[in-house]
Design a protein around this motif. Structure first.
Motif, PDB file in Angstrom:
ATOM      1  N   THR A  67       0.774  -1.457  -0.108  1.00  0.00           N
ATOM      2  CA  THR A  67      -0.541  -0.194  -0.254  1.00  0.00           C
ATOM      3  C   THR A  67       1.201   0.840   0.477  1.00  0.00           C
ATOM      4  N   LYS A 117      -3.160   6.982   1.893  1.00  0.00           N
ATOM      5  CA  LYS A 117      -3.831   6.700   2.444  1.00  0.00           C
ATOM      6  C   LYS A 117      -5.739   7.885   1.324  1.00  0.00           C
ATOM      7  N   CYS A 120      -5.182   6.746  -1.850  1.00  0.00           N
ATOM      8  CA  CYS A 120      -4.591   4.971  -1.545  1.00  0.00           C
ATOM      9  C   CYS A 120      -4.576   4.755  -2.448  1.00  0.00           C
ATOM     10  N   GLU A 144      -4.946  -2.705   7.705  1.00  0.00           N
ATOM     11  CA  GLU A 144      -3.873  -2.319   6.732  1.00  0.00           C
ATOM     12  C   GLU A 144      -4.378  -1.584   5.278  1.00  0.00           C
ATOM     13  N   GLY A 172      -5.985   1.785   5.447  1.00  0.00           N
ATOM     14  CA  GLY A 172      -6.014   2.856   6.205  1.00  0.00           C
ATOM     15  C   GLY A 172      -6.545   3.537   7.173  1.00  0.00           C
ATOM     16  N   GLY A 173      -7.399   2.678   8.364  1.00  0.00           N
ATOM     17  CA  GLY A 173      -8.392   3.105   8.761  1.00  0.00           C
ATOM     18  C   GLY A 173      -8.343   2.167   9.296  1.00  0.00           C
TER      19      GLY A 173
END
Length: 334
Positions: free
Chosen positions: A3, A6, A10, A247, A250-251
């Motif tokens: 990744t 974000k 992202c 992951e 991103g949250g």
């Protein structure tokens, strides 16, 4: 999985050897990444995926569909069953096979080849997982009754060549995603060593994303113990999937919900008063108690008629099997 960034910017890249799948929240991010890759490596941009590692991918406004129709057809041709009469279920109800059968032996290489091909087909066909897993136990010295059961699976595949799974578009924007899981077990279903079979399924975006049908490593002394061991395995999977999902996006994500159809199992994992009765259960299976205490998973009771994992723990009759096949997200994707 890799990744970068974000939110809307992202970028997620899935890598398998030299094959890459790229997804994102913003089209410009993908364009910049492709330019960077093309300037560094010699590679081809194939656009939207339509075929990846044997999986046929169809994308549209109504979601994403995965199937393995071409691969299933090749398996049938290899087995000499192209155009055969189809079977309504992959396995005869309550079928029990012995390792030391009374029928003559068959070519072990052919048997293993068919099982290996069917195991790869299970990447999009969770309705085959139990039958293929069960018949995998006889690869060492297969006999005619074992091969006949494999051909029954193939005849079922012949009638469901275009079956696959479908994922709906994302839900409400900004809402935290939540995994929905089911866990189940039979009791001493294997007549050879009396070990039980665990089954688990996890859903996201309206479709199954992870499933497993596997024989337990130890002999369970009761249905509660068998269910407890199966639930512990599902809890490990739930925690791992939730961390991976968090992951990737991103949250934060909501604690996975795990449905179990055995009230005594739920009581054992929640009520400390029962712990002195379970000392004989391996310590590693008590991991689920810590998961419940720390709110890493949310375990709830579900009635047997709503337990979707039945299809992963035993051979079912035609009506029940076809009902569950629809409930777990298997569809005809012609």
């Amino acid at each position: 999985m890799y990744t970068r960034g974000k939110g809307e910017g992202c970028l997620i890249v899935g890598v398998y050897v030299d094959d890459l799948i790229i997804t994102r929240g913003n089209a410009d991010v993908v364009g910049r990444f492709k330019k960077q890759m093309l300037s560094t490596f010699r590679m081809s941009d194939l656009g939207l995926p339509s075929y990846y590692l044997g999986l046929e991918v169809t994308q549209g406004d109504h979601g994403i569909a995965l199937r393995q129709s071409a691969y299933a057809t090749k398996i049938l041709e290899k087995a000499g069953l192209a155009g055969c009469n189809a079977s309504a279920t992959p396995m005869e109800m309550n079928l029990k096979l012995l390792k030391e059968g009374s029928t003559p032996s068959v070519d072990a290489t052919e048997y293993r080849s068919l099982i290996g091909s069917l195991r790869y087909l299970c990447n999009s066909r969770l309705d085959l997982a139990y039958a293929v897993g069960y018949l995998s136990k006889f690869m060492e010295a297969p006999r005619q009754e074992h091969l006949a059961a494999v051909k029954r699976v193939l005849r079922y595949v012949a009638g469901t060549v275009h079956s696959g799974v479908h994922y709906h578009p994302g839900g409400k924007k900004g809402a935290m995603p939540r995994l929905l899981g089911y866990s189940d077990s039979d009791l001493a279903g294997d007549v050879n060593d009396r070990k039980s079979t665990s089954g688990l399924i996890f859903f996201l975006a309206g479709g199954p994303i992870a499933w497993q049908s596997a024989k337990q490593k130890v002999v369970a002394l009761s249905s509660c113990e068998a269910e407890y061991i199966a639930t512990a395995r599902a809890a490990c999977k739930a925690v791992w999937l939730a961390r991976l999902l968090a992951e990737l996006i991103g949250g934060a994500v909501l604690a996975p919900k795990l449905n179990v159809d055995d009230k005594s199992t739920i009581a054992l994992m929640r009520n400390p008063m029962h712990h002195d009765r379970s000392k004989h259960i391996d310590v590693k299976f008590h991991f689920i108690r810590e998961c419940c205490d720390r709110k890493l998973i949310d375990v709830e009771f579900v009635g047997t008629e709503l337990q979707l994992c039945d299809i992963l723990t035993k051979a079912l009759g035609r009506v029940r099997f076809q009902e569950l096949r629809g409930d777990i997200g298997m569809k005809n994707l012609v």
